[in-house]
Design an enzyme around this catalytic site. Structure first.
Site, short mmCIF file in Angstrom:
data_model
loop_
_atom_site.label_atom_id
_atom_site.label_comp_id
_atom_site.label_asym_id
_atom_site.label_seq_id
_atom_site.Cartn_x
_atom_site.Cartn_y
_atom_site.Cartn_z
CG HIS A 154 72.59 41.63 24.71
ND1 HIS A 154 72.65 42.26 23.50
CD2 HIS A 154 72.95 40.33 24.48
CE1 HIS A 154 73.02 41.40 22.56
NE2 HIS A 154 73.22 40.22 23.13
CG ASP A 190 78.11 38.35 21.37
OD1 ASP A 190 78.38 37.49 22.21
OD2 ASP A 190 77.00 38.40 20.76
CG HIS A 192 73.54 38.39 19.52
ND1 HIS A 192 74.15 37.29 20.12
CD2 HIS A 192 72.46 37.91 18.85
CE1 HIS A 192 73.45 36.20 19.82
NE2 HIS A 192 72.43 36.54 19.05
CG ASP A 279 77.54 34.83 19.99
OD1 ASP A 279 78.55 35.50 19.68
OD2 ASP A 279 76.62 35.28 20.70
#
Ligand code: Q9C
Ligand code: ZN
Length: 334
Positions: A154, A190, A192, A279
């Site tokens: 991120h 991931d 996200h 995740d």
């Protein structure tokens, strides 16, 4: 597959984060690492390659900010960890102000990424860990696992966010490029979207970025990762976003993954960097896909079938009790 890890990555220990309107214990805590180390066994040490490889991705003023933010926060008499509360909206003047609150806003994208006393040290060693994994590939290993923590995908060139400070995968990809390994593909799996990695490489035609992630219409980071984002300028066509709905299980997941792998194969890379987050696990407390522990091995086998030297870089994964086994399943599959 060798596992790279440095104990100094433990120093980063923020207390809380803003989540759904209130403060909750910081989800990206060191228990994650203990779970992974227990499942993975022996680790290899990480040499110090200095700041030069970090500066290939991140501007010096951003690194200076990360180093001094906690100190400046304390100098301002503040309790707890450094956290921003105001963010410059797109189009506002890009001012270089001294005030710590202004700098926290300038260099971040959200309120889930506090800076604590050991944050810089851990972020630095997390990036060095990615570089150590890359060096294993340069030495002839077919694959390596960089147990990076804090995670990185991120973080953009000059901003932190989503528990990430330095973009470990990008630092490794740039170092691979500098080492003459040719075109690099980054596969981000991931839960996200890896907005930071996409921002760093989106205008580049020599680094391919493919991501399979939760649809940003419903999930963090919301403003990146939609299906129509395909790169810009020379990078047009070198970004592929494959958003999936909440609840996605292994069948639909593998169909999207195969599309990403086909695109990567067509791109013709000499090296793969895989941003791996666990995740996507059904039991993850802050995410909503439905992968099971046993699913990670066949997912990894599909990725390994590209036949590229592969650096697996750890990103998210918050179901701490299962995290080690999920990562072990993935690495066994590789
Ligand atoms: N209410 C990684 O997995 N917080 N970062 C979301 C939801 C940010 C996750 C809060 C989640 C970032 C590396
Ligand atoms: Zn994540």
């Amino acid at each position: 597959m060798r596992v790279f890890w440095d104990e100094r990555q433990r120093r980063h220990a923020p207390v809380q984060e803003l989540h759904n309107g209130g403060f909750v214990p910081f989800a990206e805590h060191i228990g994650r690492v203990d779970s992974m180390l227990a499942a993975l066994g022996a680790t290899h040490s990480v040499p110090d390659r200095g700041e030069a490889p970090l500066l290939r991705v991140h501007p010096g003023p951003y690194l200076d900010f990360l180093k001094s933010a906690f100190i400046d926060w304390k100098a301002a008499g503040r309790p707890g960890d450094a956290a921003g509360y105001v963010w410059p909206v797109i189009g506002r003047r890009a001012l270089e102000l001294d005030r710590i609150d202004a700098r926290l806003g300038q260099y971040s994208m959200d309120a889930s990424t506090p800076i604590a006393e050991g944050t810089w040290e851990s972020a630095y060693w997390s990036a060095q860990t990615a570089l150590a994994g890359l060096e294993a590939l340069l030495a002839g290993d077919r694959a390596a696992f960089a147990l990076c923590r804090p995670p990185g995908h991120h973080a953009g060139a000059d901003y932190m966010g989503g528990y990430c400070y330095l973009n470990n995968a990008a630092v490794a990809a740039e170092a691979a490029w500098a080492a003459g390994l040719g075109r690099v593909a980054i596969l981000d799996i991931d839960y996200h979207h890896g907005n930071g990695t996409q921002d760093i490489f989106g205008a580049r035609g020599d680094v391919f970025f493919a991501s399979v992630h939760a649809d940003p219409r419903t999930d963090y980071p919301f403003f990146w990762g939609h299906g129509d984002e395909g790169g810009a300028g020379e990078g047009e066509g070198a970004t592929l976003n494959l958003p999936l709905p909440r609840g996605t299980g292994i069948r639909d997941y593998e169909a999207a993954l195969d599309k990403a792998l086909e695109a990567i194969a067509a791109f013709g890379a000499g090296l793969l960097v895989c941003s791996f987050g666990a995740d996507t696990f059904a039991g993850d407390p802050i995410c909503a896909f439905a992968l099971e522990t046993a699913d990670y091995a066949p997912v990894a086998r599909r990725i390994a079938s590209l036949g590229l030297p592969s650096l697996v870089v750890m990103e998210g994964g918050y179901a701490v009790d299962a995290l080690g086994e999920n990562v072990a399943s993935f690495l066994r599959g590789f």
